[in-house]
Design a protein around this motif. Structure first.
Motif, PDB file in Angstrom:
ATOM      1  N   SER A  60       0.832  -1.192   0.000  1.00  0.00           N
ATOM      2  CA  SER A  60       0.000   0.000   0.000  1.00  0.00           C
ATOM      3  C   SER A  60       0.869   1.245   0.000  1.00  0.00           C
ATOM      4  CB  SER A  60      -0.899   0.004   1.247  1.00  0.00           C
ATOM      5  OG  SER A  60      -1.472   1.268   1.442  1.00  0.00           O
ATOM      6  N   PRO A  61       0.530   2.249  -0.813  1.00  0.00           N
ATOM      7  CA  PRO A  61       1.324   3.487  -0.789  1.00  0.00           C
ATOM      8  C   PRO A  61       1.250   4.209   0.544  1.00  0.00           C
ATOM      9  CG  PRO A  61      -0.639   3.730  -2.171  1.00  0.00           C
ATOM     10  CD  PRO A  61      -0.517   2.275  -1.840  1.00  0.00           C
ATOM     11  N   GLU A  62       0.214   3.902   1.364  1.00  0.00           N
ATOM     12  CA  GLU A  62       0.116   4.538   2.688  1.00  0.00           C
ATOM     13  C   GLU A  62       1.227   4.067   3.626  1.00  0.00           C
ATOM     14  OE1 GLU A  62      -2.357   3.261   1.061  1.00  0.00           O
ATOM     15  OE2 GLU A  62      -3.930   4.786   0.894  1.00  0.00           O
ATOM     16  N   THR A 266       6.999  -0.473  -7.194  1.00  0.00           N
ATOM     17  CA  THR A 266       7.421  -1.813  -7.584  1.00  0.00           C
ATOM     18  C   THR A 266       6.444  -2.386  -8.601  1.00  0.00           C
ATOM     19  OG1 THR A 266       8.503  -2.196  -5.465  1.00  0.00           O
ATOM     20  CG2 THR A 266       7.948  -4.136  -6.758  1.00  0.00           C
ATOM     21  N   ASP A 267       5.148  -2.219  -8.340  1.00  0.00           N
ATOM     22  CA  ASP A 267       4.109  -2.589  -9.303  1.00  0.00           C
ATOM     23  C   ASP A 267       3.845  -1.381 -10.199  1.00  0.00           C
ATOM     24  OD1 ASP A 267       3.562  -5.182  -8.134  1.00  0.00           O
ATOM     25  OD2 ASP A 267       2.582  -4.105  -6.509  1.00  0.00           O
ATOM     26  N   ALA A 271      -3.575   0.364 -12.397  1.00  0.00           N
ATOM     27  CA  ALA A 271      -4.355   0.470 -11.170  1.00  0.00           C
ATOM     28  C   ALA A 271      -3.468   0.791  -9.968  1.00  0.00           C
ATOM     29  CB  ALA A 271      -5.137  -0.821 -10.928  1.00  0.00           C
ATOM     30  N   SER A 272      -2.295   0.150  -9.881  1.00  0.00           N
ATOM     31  CA  SER A 272      -1.382   0.412  -8.767  1.00  0.00           C
ATOM     32  C   SER A 272      -0.838   1.834  -8.823  1.00  0.00           C
ATOM     33  CB  SER A 272      -0.224  -0.593  -8.783  1.00  0.00           C
ATOM     34  OG  SER A 272      -0.690  -1.903  -8.590  1.00  0.00           O
ATOM     35  N   MET A 277      -0.795   7.526  -7.016  1.00  0.00           N
ATOM     36  CA  MET A 277      -1.000   8.932  -7.358  1.00  0.00           C
ATOM     37  C   MET A 277      -2.019   9.581  -6.429  1.00  0.00           C
ATOM     38  SD  MET A 277      -1.042   8.775 -11.542  1.00  0.00           S
ATOM     39  CE  MET A 277      -1.584  10.484 -11.693  1.00  0.00           C
ATOM     40  N   ASP A 278      -3.083   8.859  -6.108  1.00  0.00           N
ATOM     41  CA  ASP A 278      -4.108   9.415  -5.232  1.00  0.00           C
ATOM     42  C   ASP A 278      -3.550   9.735  -3.853  1.00  0.00           C
ATOM     43  OD1 ASP A 278      -6.058   9.309  -7.172  1.00  0.00           O
ATOM     44  OD2 ASP A 278      -6.892   7.391  -6.513  1.00  0.00           O
ATOM     45  N   ARG A 279      -2.558   8.968  -3.418  1.00  0.00           N
ATOM     46  CA  ARG A 279      -1.973   9.203  -2.095  1.00  0.00           C
ATOM     47  C   ARG A 279      -0.849  10.231  -2.141  1.00  0.00           C
ATOM     48  NH1 ARG A 279      -3.925   8.740   2.934  1.00  0.00           N
ATOM     49  NH2 ARG A 279      -2.255   8.480   4.456  1.00  0.00           N
TER      50      ARG A 279
END
Length: 564
Positions: A60-62, A266-267, A271-272, A277-279
């Motif tokens: 998760s980018p979070e 990494t991915d 979608a990833s 980007m949203d985060r």
């Protein structure tokens, strides 16, 4: 693993390398790929502040892992101590085969600091191909993930020809007691010293090991110290490039030299990247064309794209349909301290062998200059030529082989001097592209040399046809290939298309596409098929369409098999 609850506004502004320090680096004539980390560490007043946030495979980018310049140096030294204890020394090629991500950068830093030659192997490369590649470059050792190591052994990698094979997870992140570094460390690179091997895409044959030199690979990039979007201006880079590729290493070097807040994926599927980007809310996104194909098919409205002013593409040039879909988002400076809607897309035609993207074209929402125009050469290029098969220069509008003279070109292919010699002509590096040039010096990309379709009426180029096919609203991606023509006895153009999600295959697709091609003045397709899944639309480790494999798959297409 250290994690960091990340928001786009939580990065420390003081992580940026100040302008005066960047000017000192810019003036350092010895600065290059082999020493940039130590040079920036020596002048950075806040090297303890994180500037890289790395997202793990499936992560998760979070919960991205933060890295600072000081942490990069510590990890580099720890890995280098392990490699030194394993017997790695100057000039030794060592294969690194991971799951993409920042690990490639860390191992590159460690191995090059010993004067060794990291050979970065894309984690998506099939194990049998990777095993053959590792053997051909004469690697002294292999560092790989647990899964990749097992796959290499199953593929018949001859461990007896290696000093060692190591699981990347077992290399200590902290120095062990008694770990030592060489008496001279880091290794003091001279200009011609090799610092890295990166393989070509393998789309036209077995991947080749292109060499990168300390000075050669840095040429053309020094200017980024003063011209690339700066951290203190609020810019943030999201890189979805394959980090095993020279482009991925290059942009991470740039981020390090600038202290530019950067999220490392990494991915790199659409979608990833959208979730990251949203985060992260980047202002600059760097990726290869396949990522942009997938992003273009998604709804990007929202905070993730709101701040984007620049999309950077390198490797193969991107398709007009995908560029137009992306530049609708974001905002650009208006020159008066404000912004106007829409972003710009910087398309760079390059290859591993060129050392960097040598042709540049900028597209914005108002742009109309497409038609596979890849722009004009950048300043580092000394000369461009379009040559016929005999090596004679061709005039404007005449299709031929692209040749470039530039100091950024690879020193050659590792362990393959014959191929190195054959890849140039009279001082021009032959890129393998078929192009034509206009009177004003713009270059139009027609095809890769192996992909030209040799019909009974003469050569047909696949890329202009693909541009037209992609204007059809039901088509998401396509590849035009040569298949045997049972009537004429030569070849004919045939399209393999992927449709937009949820779109049924229209029964009249061939007629619709040929009507559009006729309007554009291009030859018609002899057939078209809709790929039902990834196996019918194969791509290589970097996302490039494998037309060589497609030609094998659809060899009987016009004999009645697979035509829709």
């Amino acid at each position: 693993m250290v994690v960091h609850s990340f928001s786009s506004h939580s990065y420390p502004p003081s992580a940026a390398v100040p302008l005066e320090a960047r000017r000192r680096l810019f003036a350092d004539e010895d600065l290059g790929m082999g020493n940039f980390l130590d040079r920036v560490a020596a002048v950075h007043p806040a090297g303890d502040r994180p500037f890289l946030w790395t997202v793990a495979r499936g992560g998760s980018p979070e919960q991205a892992r933060p890295l600072s310049v000081e942490q990069l140096v510590r990890t580099r030294d720890t890995y280098a101590g392990w490699y030194h204890a394993a017997g790695v020394t100057k000039g030794d090629p060592v294969a690194v085969y991971l799951d993409d991500g920042v690990g490639y950068f860390l191992h590159f830093l460690a191995l090059s600091s010993l004067g060794a030659v990291p050979a970065l192997v894309n984690g998506r490369m099939p194990a049998p191909v990777a095993a053959d590649y590792v053997a051909r470059i004469g690697a002294v050792g292999v560092v790989a993930t647990t899964g990749h190591l097992a796959a290499l052994r199953d593929a018949g990698l001859d461990a007896g020809g290696l000093l060692w094979c190591a699981d990347a997870a077992e290399i200590p992140a902290e120095p062990a007691s008694g770990t030592a570094l060489p008496g001279v460390f880091p290794y003091p690179h001279a200009d011609p010293d090799p610092v890295m091997l990166c393989h070509t895409s393998g789309t036209t044959g077995p991947p080749k090991a292109a060499m990168f030199g300390h000075r050669q690979f840095f040429l053309g990039k020094r200017e980024r110290l003063l011209t690339f979007p700066q951290a203190e201006e609020g810019n943030r880079l999201l890189t979805a490039l394959p980090q095993s590729h020279s482009a991925g290493i290059s942009y991470l070097m740039t981020a390090t030299l600038l202290g530019l807040p950067t999220m490392v994926m990494t991915d790199n599927d659409g979608a990833s990247v959208r979730a990251a980007m949203d985060r992260f809310e980047p202002t600059v996104v760097a990726a290869f064309p396949q990522t942009y194909v997938e992003l273009a098919a998604l709804d990007l409205s929202g905070p993730g794209s709101a701040q984007v002013h620049t999309w950077i593409n390198t490797g193969d040039s991107a398709h007009e349909a995908h560029i137009r879909a992306l530049v609708r988002y974001g905002r650009r400076p208006d020159g008066n301290g404000g912004h106007r809607p829409g972003s710009r897309f910087i398309d760079g035609l390059g290859s591993s062998e060129m050392g960097m993207a040598l042709f540049r074209k900028v597209s914005e929402p108002e742009s109309g200059d497409y038609g596979r125009c890849v722009g004009t050469p950048i300043d580092i290029v000394e000369e461009v030529a379009v040559l016929d098969d005999a090596g004679r220069p061709l005039g404007p509008g005449e299709p031929g082989r692209l040749g470039v003279r530039t100091p950024t070109v690879t020193p050659g292919y590792w362990n393959d001097s014959r191929r190195t010699i054959q890849s140039s002509y009279s001082g021009y590096w032959l890129t393998g592209d078929v192009v034509y040039r206009t009177e004003d010096g713009r270059i139009y990309h027609l095809d890769r040399s192996p992909d030209v379709i040799h019909t009974a009426d003469g050569p047909v180029y696949s890329l202009p046809i693909e541009e037209v096919v992609l204007t059809d609203p039901v088509v998401d991606d396509c590849a035009v290939i040569a298949v045997p023509d049972p009537v004429a006895g030569d070849q004919a153009p045939f399209a393999v298309v992927r449709l937009r999600a949820g779109t049924p295959a229209p029964g009249s697709l061939l007629d619709t596409l040929n009507a559009a091609l006729a309007e554009a003045g291009l030859v018609p397709l002899r057939g078209v098929t809709v790929a039902a899944g990834p196996d019918e639309f194969p791509t290589g480790p970097t996302g490039k369409v494998l037309k060589r494999r497609m030609r094998e798959m659809y060899v009987s297409a016009l004999a009645g098999s697979g035509v829709s």
